[in-house]
Design a protein around this motif. Sequence first.
Motif, PDB file in Angstrom:
ATOM      1  N   THR A 381      25.417 -25.901  26.862  1.00  0.00           N
ATOM      2  CA  THR A 381      25.873 -25.755  25.636  1.00  0.00           C
ATOM      3  C   THR A 381      26.665 -24.366  25.561  1.00  0.00           C
ATOM      4  N   LYS A 382      26.487 -23.059  26.405  1.00  0.00           N
ATOM      5  CA  LYS A 382      27.074 -21.978  26.272  1.00  0.00           C
ATOM      6  C   LYS A 382      28.669 -22.091  26.855  1.00  0.00           C
ATOM      7  N   HIS A 386      30.496 -25.419  23.563  1.00  0.00           N
ATOM      8  CA  HIS A 386      30.972 -24.622  22.778  1.00  0.00           C
ATOM      9  C   HIS A 386      32.668 -24.846  22.852  1.00  0.00           C
ATOM     10  N   GLU A 387      33.040 -25.059  24.012  1.00  0.00           N
ATOM     11  CA  GLU A 387      34.649 -25.125  24.047  1.00  0.00           C
ATOM     12  C   GLU A 387      34.905 -26.625  23.740  1.00  0.00           C
ATOM     13  N   GLN A 389      33.647 -28.022  21.136  1.00  0.00           N
ATOM     14  CA  GLN A 389      33.481 -27.947  19.695  1.00  0.00           C
ATOM     15  C   GLN A 389      34.861 -27.358  19.140  1.00  0.00           C
ATOM     16  N   GLU A 390      35.502 -26.092  20.008  1.00  0.00           N
ATOM     17  CA  GLU A 390      36.686 -25.653  19.618  1.00  0.00           C
ATOM     18  C   GLU A 390      37.832 -26.799  19.481  1.00  0.00           C
ATOM     19  N   SER A 495      22.513 -28.152  19.667  1.00  0.00           N
ATOM     20  CA  SER A 495      23.861 -27.255  20.025  1.00  0.00           C
ATOM     21  C   SER A 495      24.550 -27.162  18.829  1.00  0.00           C
TER      22      SER A 495
END
Length: 656
Positions: A381-382, A386-387, A389-390, A495
């Motif tokens: 997730t970290k 997250h990348e 999602q961007e 997440s």
Amino acid sequence: MAAKKQEKSGPKKRKQIPGTKSETYSSTSKKPKLLDSKPSNPRSNDFKKPSKPFKQREPGLDNEKQVPLSKREGRLRAKELAESRKKKRKRHYNLEQDLAHLWEKMRRRNISKEERSKLVSEAVEKMKGKIPEIACSHVSSRVLQTCVKYCSQAEKDAVFEELQPHLLTLACNTYAVHLVTKMLDNASKKQLAGFISSLRGHVASLLRHMVGSVVVEHAYQLGNATQKQELLVELYSTELQLFKDLVSKKEGRLLDIISKLDLQKSSVLRHMTSVIQPILEKGIIDHSIIHRVLIEYFTIAEKFSATDVIKQLSGPLLVRMIHTRDGSRVGMLCVKHGSAKERKKIIKGMKAHVRDIALDQGGSMVLVCLLSVVDDTKLITKVVIHELQENLKDLVLDKNGRRPLLQLLHPNGSRYFTPDDLASLSLSIPSLSNKVESDTQSETKSSEVNRSGEEASGDLEVTVDEANTNDDDLHLVEGGKKDPSIRRQELLVKSGLAESLVDVCTENAGELLRSNFGKEVIYEVATGGDGGILHPILDEKLNALYEAIASLVADPKSEESKEESKEEHILENFHSSRTIRKLILDCPTFASTLWNKALKGKCELWAQGHSGKVIAAFLESSDPKVHKLAKKELQPLIDGGILKIPETKVASGAKE
């Protein structure tokens, strides 16, 4: 001052009178030892350099010994050599200046073809006889590359013929390597075959060279199946390196070659390890030929050898090799069989590169494997989620970028993954598989029982080149201990990826529905994913998505022609109309929202063309409420022949 005076006042050396005994002794005391003494090793004479230059032997004389030059003659000879080198450098400099002047003219864009061909011919004529030397120059090599690009076929053949004896040397030169690759691009089949044959015995050493490996990879990409096999088998065994005709095109796999030629598996493994280890230590792992060798290596590697290679590849090194088909498979094997520590290194090595990896065909499959195997969902997730999602919008609209998202929404769906993709997810290294270990134990007990077991069982160990993809619901990827549904829930819902995904679909509903790739993502999101994973938590956001699609459908039909209108209406577009039709059939909540907000009372307007299939889907729905909702308005259109629908589907919908 006192020390300097002592030095000056010290004993002076006696001047030697020419012709005295001391002079003859000093002049001949060292030389005769080199000339008369016989060394114990006859080859050692080749490596000894005389302290003084010798006179060249005059023709017609039978003198066995060379006469040493005097000091004056030595100085004159050295001066002559220096002057000749100076003249040579000057000629080379003048040639470079002339070539650079011609190059500035021939590389212009506003020059005619006739004038350029004249300049190229003039440059090639000046370089004739000096092409190998010019190819290694950082200035003139660019001129030669431009000449090869624009010269005639006859001139290309002449350049290739002059370079051919020096190609192996030039392949390791930083500047000449670009010319060699360009020559291979323009080479005929006969010339390419000749160059690949000249690589025989040098493939392993060139692959260990940072520059030379580029040439081998280029030849591997240009060669046909037989030529690729010729380059590969040299890395398998010493016997195959010496006798290339032992292997035919049919034996493509290493296991087939070993069984056919009855080679010793341990000997092949030892040779391949000696080839692979230096390459991995130097980090030269960008080339597809190396990826293929690694895949074959894993098929015969012992447990320790395979584990050692996985340890070396784990980390940023792996990111550089997952852009090819075989490299992607090596990456998936490292993820699947690597320890928790090695998986952590692989994930951290992907940091800041997740978007590029997801947009790559091979890299996206490695991400799919990561999401299906790794239990450390917090780290994924970290770093990964997250990348993702961007860059959600770019990924959703891309053919490869949508794969990790679809894997979470609908795991191992045969609609979105090809049989080859599913087969690559099921790969495993035989020596590191638990099933293979159990099979080997059973083999020691009884060979007959093992044969009968192989014939009876249908779910044997899947090797690197074989996969069983008959069952779509089977979780093909093994390696994680966590329950797949829990892992999927943590990565997709907890997440925050699912919420961001629904928002992107709501904001870009029209663009996604009209896209050939985005339509599949918005369909899976709108239906709530496989098993309805999105519904309990994201019902409100999904309702907002349904309303966004309904508002697009409610837009008035354009009366302008298709050429004049900027874009088709969402019900008249090929992709969007079929996606909306599937949503009506599979999602009753969406169907009722669409009917009440966009289509009620307007069905006659949309009864023909692509939109007619959307209207007819209400009567084809298996949900009785949806069928009942539209039957009253659609039945007159069917009776009047305005709306056409297959009778079997109408009858089945009416019964339900």
